[in-house]
Design an enzyme around this catalytic site. Structure first.
Site, PDB file in Angstrom:
ATOM      1  CE1 TYR A 101       0.413   2.336 -12.181  1.00 38.57           C
ATOM      2  CE2 TYR A 101       0.930   3.569 -14.178  1.00 38.57           C
ATOM      3  CZ  TYR A 101       0.143   2.653 -13.501  1.00 38.57           C
ATOM      4  OH  TYR A 101      -0.898   2.056 -14.164  1.00 38.57           O
ATOM      5  CD  GLU A 189      -1.175  -0.784 -12.210  1.00 41.88           C
ATOM      6  OE1 GLU A 189      -1.993   0.014 -12.680  1.00 41.88           O
ATOM      7  OE2 GLU A 189      -1.348  -1.372 -11.122  1.00 41.88           O
TER       8      GLU A 189
END
Ligand code: GDP
Ligand code: MN
Length: 380
Positions: A101, A189
């Site tokens: 992530y 993101e």
């Protein structure tokens, strides 16, 4: 404003972040053509602005173009969390070794952006954040200095990324930082950023939120706006240049100026009322704009009364009053209307409105008390 995955990834790629080859399709036939052009196994991905598409069945692998067409047809007929799927992204399938992530957002409490990374990337990052927050490494970024190399290295070390991938990882982190700042994003993101079995880093998923207040600097983003995810009243409000946010109370507020709108909402609460919205009609409110604002307010079935709080500065109150009267002829509200006008020619304005059966108030306190009483059924 949120961007779709395919839009976010195209932007990432402009900033040097590696993404899979792929294209977006609106029909199953197009999906098949794209799969043929790619000539490898593909992944068919629903383009909707909600998370958890994978778990909802909106992301599936297809071994050949025929299967890609079949799967695309199914996904294009889906609704994911009430949103229709209008497009699918056809990407070259990746062979995944591990999922990372990587995201940047604004940390308001720290008054600076924060970049976050985790070796536990993939579909369950929210769960990781809840149950094992120590697995998410956070580094705050000085907005004037920008992301420094050592900070990106700290992230790489923090997620135990093998040394051989650090150089690429740091390049991706810099690319994401550049994307975040140059696009005026409030979120950029990548989840997952995968390490492929061929030892490449690849952004498989992308998510961006652009600061609405910066959209005027990015006309290309306005064209990307997806109206499916926005409340119809907010879309309508934008058309007329009104700032409108729906809330869950029952007193519709129409105010000129954002500060005055906030103060109006506060004072309603002080007297036990509950605002149905934030609405700033801005300066120079003409009849057309007032009418649009009134229509938007009254389209909310919870609204039991409307409070107009207008400060006439350069715009004279009598002009505003004429605007309101004209708007009321068009919209014909059935709920009590309370109005407080102050500023240039206020008395004349109030007289015009009283003639039009509106409840007038001289002070904000009086207006708020009358609005709260009206919402409880005690007035008008
Ligand atoms: P989300 O569920 O909306 O976050 O969609 P993602 O694009 O992040 O995909 C969810 C998951 O699907 C990823 O975490 C991967 O595990 C898997 N996935 C996505 N693309 C591929 C791919 O090309 N190959 C493989 N094997 N898995 C993929
Ligand atoms: Mn994802």
């Amino acid at each position: 404003m949120k961007l779709h995955e395919y839009q976010s990834k195209q932007i990432f790629s402009r900033y040097g972040i590696p993404i899979p080859r792929g294209k977006v399709a609106s029909t199953a036939q197009e999906a098949r053509q794209i799969a043929e052009e790619l000539g490898v196994m593909v992944v068919v991905k629903a383009q909707v602005l909600v998370g958890g598409r994978g778990k909802a069945g909106g992301i599936r692998l297809a071994k050949d173009p025929i299967e890609a067409e079949e799967i695309a047809a199914k996904i294009l007929a889906m609704q994911i969390k009430d949103l229709p799927v209008r497009k699918v992204l056809i990407d070259e399938a990746a062979s995944i070794h591990s999922e990372i992530y990587l995201g940047i957002t604004n940390d308001r409490a720290a008054r600076r952006p924060v970049i976050m990374a985790s070796s536990a990337g993939g579909v369950d990052i929210e769960e990781v954040a809840r149950t094992t927050p120590e697995r998410i490494i956070k580094v705050h970024i000085d907005p004037l200095l920008g992301l420094r190399d050592y900070q990106a290295r700290d992230l790489a070390a923090g997620i135990d990324l093998p040394r051989e991938h650090w150089r690429n990882f740091i390049a991706v982190a810099h690319g994401l930082w550049k994307t975040y700042t140059e696009c005026d994003a409030t979120l950029a993101e990548i989840n997952p950023l995968v390490l492929t079995t061929e030892n490449r880093l690849l952004a498989l998923d992308g998510k961006m939120i652009i600061d609405d207040n910066a959209l005027f600097r990015h006309p290309e983003f306005s064209e990307m706006r997806d109206l499916d995810v926005e409340a119809p009243a907010e879309v309508e409000a934008r058309k007329y240049g009104l700032s409108y946010v729906k809330l869950d109370g029952d007193i519709g507020c129409m105010v000129n100026g954002a500060g005055l709108a906030m103060a109006t909402m506060d004072i309603l609460k002080l007297f036990g009322g509950n605002p149905a919205n934030f609405l700033d009609i801005g300066g120079g409110a003409n009849a057309e704009r007032v009418a649009a604002a009134l229509r938007i307010l009254l389209s909310d079935p919870n609204v039991r009364t409307v409070l107009l709080n207008v400060f006439g500065g350069i715009t004279r109150c009598d002009e505003v009053a004429h605007g309101i009267v004209n708007a009321m002829k068009e919209v014909k509200p059935k709920v009590p209307m309370i109005v407080r006008l102050v500023g240039t020619n206020a008395e004349e304005g109030r007289r015009i409105l009283a003639d039009a059966q509106m409840i007038t108030a001289e002070t904000l306190v009086e207006a708020a008390q009358k609005a709260v009483a009206a919402a409880r059924g005690g007035l008008g």
